[in-house]
Enzyme design. Structure first.
Site, PDB file in Angstrom:
ATOM      1  N   PRO A  10       0.673  -1.099   0.023  1.00  0.00           N
ATOM      2  CA  PRO A  10       0.013   0.188  -0.069  1.00  0.00           C
ATOM      3  C   PRO A  10       0.874   1.429   0.028  1.00  0.00           C
ATOM      4  O   PRO A  10       1.818   1.323   0.791  1.00  0.00           O
ATOM      5  CB  PRO A  10      -0.844  -0.159   1.362  1.00  0.00           C
ATOM      6  CG  PRO A  10      -0.167  -0.944   2.304  1.00  0.00           C
ATOM      7  CD  PRO A  10       0.425  -2.112   1.228  1.00  0.00           C
ATOM      8  N   ASN A  11       0.313   2.157  -0.764  1.00  0.00           N
ATOM      9  CA  ASN A  11       0.845   3.668  -0.896  1.00  0.00           C
ATOM     10  C   ASN A  11       2.152   3.701  -1.596  1.00  0.00           C
ATOM     11  O   ASN A  11       2.313   4.667  -1.792  1.00  0.00           O
ATOM     12  CB  ASN A  11       1.108   4.251   0.395  1.00  0.00           C
ATOM     13  CG  ASN A  11      -0.262   4.267   1.028  1.00  0.00           C
ATOM     14  OD1 ASN A  11      -1.352   4.800   0.691  1.00  0.00           O
ATOM     15  ND2 ASN A  11      -0.276   4.028   2.605  1.00  0.00           N
ATOM     16  N   ARG A  18       4.776  11.122  -1.802  1.00  0.00           N
ATOM     17  CA  ARG A  18       4.471  10.968  -0.617  1.00  0.00           C
ATOM     18  C   ARG A  18       5.934  11.020   0.133  1.00  0.00           C
ATOM     19  O   ARG A  18       7.050  10.199   0.028  1.00  0.00           O
ATOM     20  CB  ARG A  18       4.025   9.499  -0.354  1.00  0.00           C
ATOM     21  CG  ARG A  18       3.728   9.383   1.041  1.00  0.00           C
ATOM     22  CD  ARG A  18       2.954   8.005   1.109  1.00  0.00           C
ATOM     23  NE  ARG A  18       2.941   7.593   2.498  1.00  0.00           N
ATOM     24  CZ  ARG A  18       3.365   6.436   3.010  1.00  0.00           C
ATOM     25  NH1 ARG A  18       4.084   5.565   2.055  1.00  0.00           N
ATOM     26  NH2 ARG A  18       3.338   6.187   4.160  1.00  0.00           N
ATOM     27  N   TYR A  23      11.262   8.786   1.418  1.00  0.00           N
ATOM     28  CA  TYR A  23      11.203   7.833   0.571  1.00  0.00           C
ATOM     29  C   TYR A  23      12.146   7.951  -0.683  1.00  0.00           C
ATOM     30  O   TYR A  23      12.208   7.383  -1.758  1.00  0.00           O
ATOM     31  CB  TYR A  23       9.846   7.189   0.003  1.00  0.00           C
ATOM     32  CG  TYR A  23       9.004   6.689   1.302  1.00  0.00           C
ATOM     33  CD1 TYR A  23       9.253   5.452   2.055  1.00  0.00           C
ATOM     34  CD2 TYR A  23       8.009   7.466   1.889  1.00  0.00           C
ATOM     35  CE1 TYR A  23       8.891   5.046   2.988  1.00  0.00           C
ATOM     36  CE2 TYR A  23       7.540   6.895   2.994  1.00  0.00           C
ATOM     37  CZ  TYR A  23       7.679   5.703   3.495  1.00  0.00           C
ATOM     38  OH  TYR A  23       7.129   5.338   4.576  1.00  0.00           O
ATOM     39  N   ASN A  74       8.281  -5.570  -0.949  1.00  0.00           N
ATOM     40  CA  ASN A  74       8.220  -4.511   0.060  1.00  0.00           C
ATOM     41  C   ASN A  74       6.611  -4.421   0.384  1.00  0.00           C
ATOM     42  O   ASN A  74       5.769  -3.740  -0.386  1.00  0.00           O
ATOM     43  CB  ASN A  74       8.439  -3.087  -0.773  1.00  0.00           C
ATOM     44  CG  ASN A  74       8.641  -1.890   0.260  1.00  0.00           C
ATOM     45  OD1 ASN A  74       7.767  -2.102   1.152  1.00  0.00           O
ATOM     46  ND2 ASN A  74       9.371  -0.718  -0.327  1.00  0.00           N
ATOM     47  N   ALA A  77       3.138  -0.969   4.789  1.00  0.00           N
ATOM     48  CA  ALA A  77       2.464  -0.832   6.054  1.00  0.00           C
ATOM     49  C   ALA A  77       2.155  -2.338   6.814  1.00  0.00           C
ATOM     50  O   ALA A  77       1.708  -2.793   7.747  1.00  0.00           O
ATOM     51  CB  ALA A  77       1.284  -0.020   6.127  1.00  0.00           C
ATOM     52  N   GLU A  98      12.926  -9.318   1.804  1.00  0.00           N
ATOM     53  CA  GLU A  98      12.353  -8.377   2.259  1.00  0.00           C
ATOM     54  C   GLU A  98      12.864  -6.842   2.043  1.00  0.00           C
ATOM     55  O   GLU A  98      13.948  -6.843   2.440  1.00  0.00           O
ATOM     56  CB  GLU A  98      11.479  -8.244   3.737  1.00  0.00           C
ATOM     57  CG  GLU A  98      11.119  -7.291   4.424  1.00  0.00           C
ATOM     58  CD  GLU A  98      10.591  -7.610   5.867  1.00  0.00           C
ATOM     59  OE1 GLU A  98       9.917  -6.489   6.410  1.00  0.00           O
ATOM     60  OE2 GLU A  98      11.076  -8.436   6.468  1.00  0.00           O
ATOM     61  N   HIS A 100      12.937  -2.595   2.335  1.00  0.00           N
ATOM     62  CA  HIS A 100      11.972  -1.161   2.719  1.00  0.00           C
ATOM     63  C   HIS A 100      13.000  -0.215   2.234  1.00  0.00           C
ATOM     64  O   HIS A 100      14.239  -0.107   2.432  1.00  0.00           O
ATOM     65  CB  HIS A 100      11.913  -1.288   4.372  1.00  0.00           C
ATOM     66  CG  HIS A 100      10.967  -2.294   4.758  1.00  0.00           C
ATOM     67  ND1 HIS A 100       9.583  -2.357   4.592  1.00  0.00           N
ATOM     68  CD2 HIS A 100      11.212  -3.607   5.506  1.00  0.00           C
ATOM     69  CE1 HIS A 100       9.277  -3.254   5.163  1.00  0.00           C
ATOM     70  NE2 HIS A 100      10.144  -4.177   5.422  1.00  0.00           N
ATOM     71  N   ARG A 107      12.629   4.508  12.805  1.00  0.00           N
ATOM     72  CA  ARG A 107      11.405   5.320  12.651  1.00  0.00           C
ATOM     73  C   ARG A 107      10.298   4.995  13.892  1.00  0.00           C
ATOM     74  O   ARG A 107      10.898   4.740  14.819  1.00  0.00           O
ATOM     75  CB  ARG A 107      10.583   4.926  11.119  1.00  0.00           C
ATOM     76  CG  ARG A 107      11.491   5.523  10.214  1.00  0.00           C
ATOM     77  CD  ARG A 107      10.712   5.204   8.693  1.00  0.00           C
ATOM     78  NE  ARG A 107       9.603   5.927   8.704  1.00  0.00           N
ATOM     79  CZ  ARG A 107       8.846   5.695   7.733  1.00  0.00           C
ATOM     80  NH1 ARG A 107       8.873   4.843   6.869  1.00  0.00           N
ATOM     81  NH2 ARG A 107       7.618   6.199   7.650  1.00  0.00           N
TER      82      ARG A 107
END
Length: 144
Positions: A10-11, A18, A23, A74, A77, A98, A100, A107
């Site tokens: 998502p996103n 964003r 990012y 990735n 969330a 995985e 990110h 964070r």
């Protein structure tokens, strides 16, 4: 030719727009181009997907079983919330890396736990979009 499935949660369709301070400025199209270039250089076919719908992500993961040589994911969330994605990755029975873009460990506290890491052969965080390239290269190495 072996196939690597690159999945984005998502996103991630908002990359480049964003929170560029977190990012970066690369768009999802830039990430896809990087993944395809890396796949070509590694002798791998790349399937690249993004969704904001968890069920669709699970369907792609389950469809990977007996079909792809590995998954780069990735999960966005869903990393921190989805037992269903964790279970689907186990059921797929392929190597998982995985990725990110940001360093999730620098964070918010809720981002420090990953259901996906429990399944992944490796986790790349904080390397920006370069992490995708390294993940594909590692899967190519595993499939030699």
């Amino acid at each position: 030719m072996k196939t690597i499935l690159v999945l984005n949660g998502p996103n991630l369709n908002m990359l480049g727009l964003r929170q560029p301070d977190v990012y970066g400025h690369d768009t999802l199209a830039d990430v896809e181009a990087l993944c395809r270039k890396t796949g070509d250089e590694s002798g791998l076919e790349i399937e690249f997907q993004q969704t904001n719908h968890e069920g669709k992500m699970i369907d792609w993961i389950l469809h990977a079983r007996n079909r792809v040589a590995g998954i780069v994911i990735n999960p966005g969330a869903w990393t921190h919330t989805s037992v269903a994605i964790h279970d689907a990755l186990i059921a797929a029975e392929v190597p998982v890396i995985e990725v990110h873009i940001s360093n999730v460990h620098r964070r918010e506290h809720f981002r420090h736990h990953s259901y996906v890491s429990l399944v992944a052969k490796a986790v790349l965080a904080g390397l920006g979009t370069h992490g995708y390239q390294l993940a594909i290269e590692h899967l190519a190495h595993l499939n030699r």
